[in-house]
Design an enzyme around this catalytic site. Sequence first.
Site, short mmCIF file in Angstrom:
data_model
loop_
_atom_site.label_atom_id
_atom_site.label_comp_id
_atom_site.label_asym_id
_atom_site.label_seq_id
_atom_site.Cartn_x
_atom_site.Cartn_y
_atom_site.Cartn_z
N ARG A 4 74.32 -7.01 58.88
CA ARG A 4 75.49 -6.19 58.98
C ARG A 4 75.20 -5.42 60.41
O ARG A 4 75.73 -5.20 61.33
CB ARG A 4 75.66 -5.07 57.89
N TYR A 5 73.86 -4.63 60.28
CA TYR A 5 73.61 -3.75 61.40
C TYR A 5 72.76 -4.74 62.33
O TYR A 5 72.12 -5.65 61.82
CB TYR A 5 72.47 -2.56 60.99
N ARG A 41 68.50 -4.72 61.84
CA ARG A 41 68.03 -4.78 60.44
C ARG A 41 68.83 -5.74 59.58
O ARG A 41 70.10 -5.71 59.62
CB ARG A 41 67.79 -3.58 59.76
N CYS A 81 67.33 -7.80 37.24
CA CYS A 81 66.75 -6.71 37.23
C CYS A 81 66.05 -6.42 35.83
O CYS A 81 66.14 -7.16 34.87
CB CYS A 81 67.52 -5.60 37.56
N CYS A 85 71.70 -1.46 35.59
CA CYS A 85 72.49 0.02 35.72
C CYS A 85 73.83 -0.12 35.45
O CYS A 85 74.43 -1.23 36.09
CB CYS A 85 72.25 0.78 36.99
N CYS A 96 75.87 -0.17 38.75
CA CYS A 96 75.31 -1.06 39.95
C CYS A 96 76.36 -1.42 41.00
O CYS A 96 77.37 -1.76 40.53
CB CYS A 96 74.48 -2.54 39.18
N ARG A 126 76.15 -3.89 42.91
CA ARG A 126 75.85 -5.33 43.11
C ARG A 126 76.23 -5.80 41.52
O ARG A 126 75.73 -6.83 41.30
CB ARG A 126 74.77 -5.79 43.62
N ASP A 176 80.18 3.41 45.56
CA ASP A 176 80.97 2.42 46.13
C ASP A 176 82.38 2.16 45.14
O ASP A 176 82.26 2.35 44.00
CB ASP A 176 79.97 1.10 46.20
N ASP A 222 79.04 4.39 51.86
CA ASP A 222 79.00 3.26 52.50
C ASP A 222 80.41 2.71 52.46
O ASP A 222 81.20 2.42 51.53
CB ASP A 222 78.23 2.25 51.59
N LYS A 245 77.32 2.86 56.30
CA LYS A 245 76.89 3.93 56.04
C LYS A 245 77.33 5.08 56.95
O LYS A 245 76.89 5.26 58.00
CB LYS A 245 75.31 4.28 55.42
C1 LIG Z 1 71.65 0.05 53.54
C2 LIG Z 1 71.73 -1.26 54.53
C3 LIG Z 1 70.64 -1.71 55.25
C4 LIG Z 1 69.47 -0.27 55.61
O1 LIG Z 1 70.31 0.72 56.02
P1 LIG Z 1 69.22 1.94 56.46
O2 LIG Z 1 70.14 3.16 56.74
O3 LIG Z 1 68.34 1.46 57.66
O4 LIG Z 1 68.43 2.30 55.37
C5 LIG Z 1 70.46 -2.53 55.86
N1 LIG Z 1 71.41 -3.54 55.56
C6 LIG Z 1 72.49 -3.44 54.91
C7 LIG Z 1 73.57 -4.43 54.69
C8 LIG Z 1 72.51 -2.22 53.90
O5 LIG Z 1 73.62 -2.05 53.45
S1 SF4 Z 2 71.44 -0.50 40.53
FE1 SF4 Z 2 72.05 -2.84 40.31
S2 SF4 Z 2 70.40 -4.05 41.63
FE2 SF4 Z 2 69.63 -1.66 41.27
S3 SF4 Z 2 68.22 -1.91 39.65
FE3 SF4 Z 2 70.28 -1.13 38.89
S4 SF4 Z 2 71.24 -3.12 38.12
FE4 SF4 Z 2 69.55 -3.95 39.68
#
Ligand SMILES: *Cc1c(COP(=O)(O)O)cnc(C)c1O
Ligand code: SF4
Length: 445
Positions: free
Chosen positions: A132-133, A136, A145, A149, A152, A154, A313, A350, A357
């Site tokens: 996305r960025y 990174r 996991c 959670c 979560c 995801r 989220d 986010d 973010k």
């Molecule tokens: C959060 C995130 C990152 C890392 O972001 P930082 O602000 O550098 O911690 C990288 N890729 C994705 C898709 C993210 O959601």
């Molecule tokens: S937030 Fe989601 S991905 Fe992270 S430890 Fe909990 S269940 Fe696993």
Amino acid sequence: MDRQEAAASIQSPADEPPLPSALTSETPPAPVRANARWDDWRWQIRNRIRSFAQLTEQFPPLRGHRAIEKVVERYPLAITPYYASLIRVPGYQDPIFRMSVPQAQELCDPSFLTPDPLEEEADMPVPGLVHRYRDRALLISTTMCAMYCRHCTRKRVAGTRETSLSVARLREVAQYLAAHPEITDVVVSGGDPLTMSTSLLERILAALRAVPSVQIIRLGTRAPVVLPQRITEELTRMLRKYHPLWINTHFNHPQEVTAESAAACTRLADAGIPLGNQSVLLRGVNDSPLIMEELCRALVRMRVRPYYLFQCDLVRGIEHFRTPLSRGIEIMEYLRGRLSGLAIPQFVVDAPHGGGKIPLLPNYIVSSSPTHTVLRNYEGLLVNYPEPIVPETARRAFPKRAATGVWGLASGRLSAIAPAVTVRQRNGHREYSPGDPRQTEFAGF
Ligand SMILES: *Cc1c(COP(=O)(O)O)cnc(C)c1O
Ligand code: SF4
């Protein structure tokens, strides 16, 4: 489901009688720690609560709650014996219970909640790699996991199957990274990468390290919180070969800070791994300035730097955990000035639609003019910050007429407007009082 229907379903989650908030009637004994294999992380994984039947065995008052059974059919359930042992009073008012035991409200489906609000799937050039960025990328290395959670982000991925990146997929990821040297930082996430065997994880780290443009590797893991037994000497010996390696973990509540989790963080920090923490702001768990203060202080004592405090989220199944944005801002307002900057996380949202973010803070810029910016501190002290003198503003920098109030600051006639009582005053360092000539001594700068 529209907002009104969602509100109704949150108030009466199902056709069943609501659960008492504390399930004290038949409080089961805490899992026996005097177990020879308690400290073996694989034992902890094998003995997780995974089904509704196992859950009701542990917490009998949940028996017959069909809505919770339905939640378990829809979203995976797993609680390690260790994490379950941190529950003090079984019931949804206990933060550990609330984060790990399903609630009927997870079935609440307002239309603005979706399985993938950050649109991660759309940003995957290779399955599992979110780019996305520019500089990174985030790798979903496994869908497993130790504990699932309930909040979560995801939920669409975590625990639906428990599988890890295949060798073929890993090769594709490495090829993409090699073809995109602008990516210098890879976040190995999931799921939880520390549920993988040390050798499997090493295969991934080695593949990433083999890409010359990858400078920094980060692991996102909740193991120190839900499975601290996983942080073995064998693991840290392997991890330290892949420096610079950073770890972000996920503590949400001071009740998660235990002798075991502190020892896990110590082992990681002693292996030279800088530790950060990403909390999620959760209603009924940590949506309070005092709890966040206690958590942040405890984290710094464990050499874990509070990094992010996430707004929930817009993920399907977590409506009951969401807090208004104002709560996060209120917490940031409280923390600044009371805690070291080292202990203060950034509050971020986010953004939906893959916007990334966005940091949110209370407003500290009160006003501004071409010559002065008016700032406030946490106590309400208003000060002007004189901007550099440039020819275009030089004439404006010396207002002739007396001025009061915020405009007095913005125009440079006043230097500060102080509250009646401040900490510095109480410490005996400096006195301000309304009308004190020192307030204006730098006027006209
Ligand atoms: C959060 C995130 C990152 C890392 O972001 P930082 O602000 O550098 O911690 C990288 N890729 C994705 C898709 C993210 O959601
Ligand atoms: S937030 Fe989601 S991905 Fe992270 S430890 Fe909990 S269940 Fe696993």
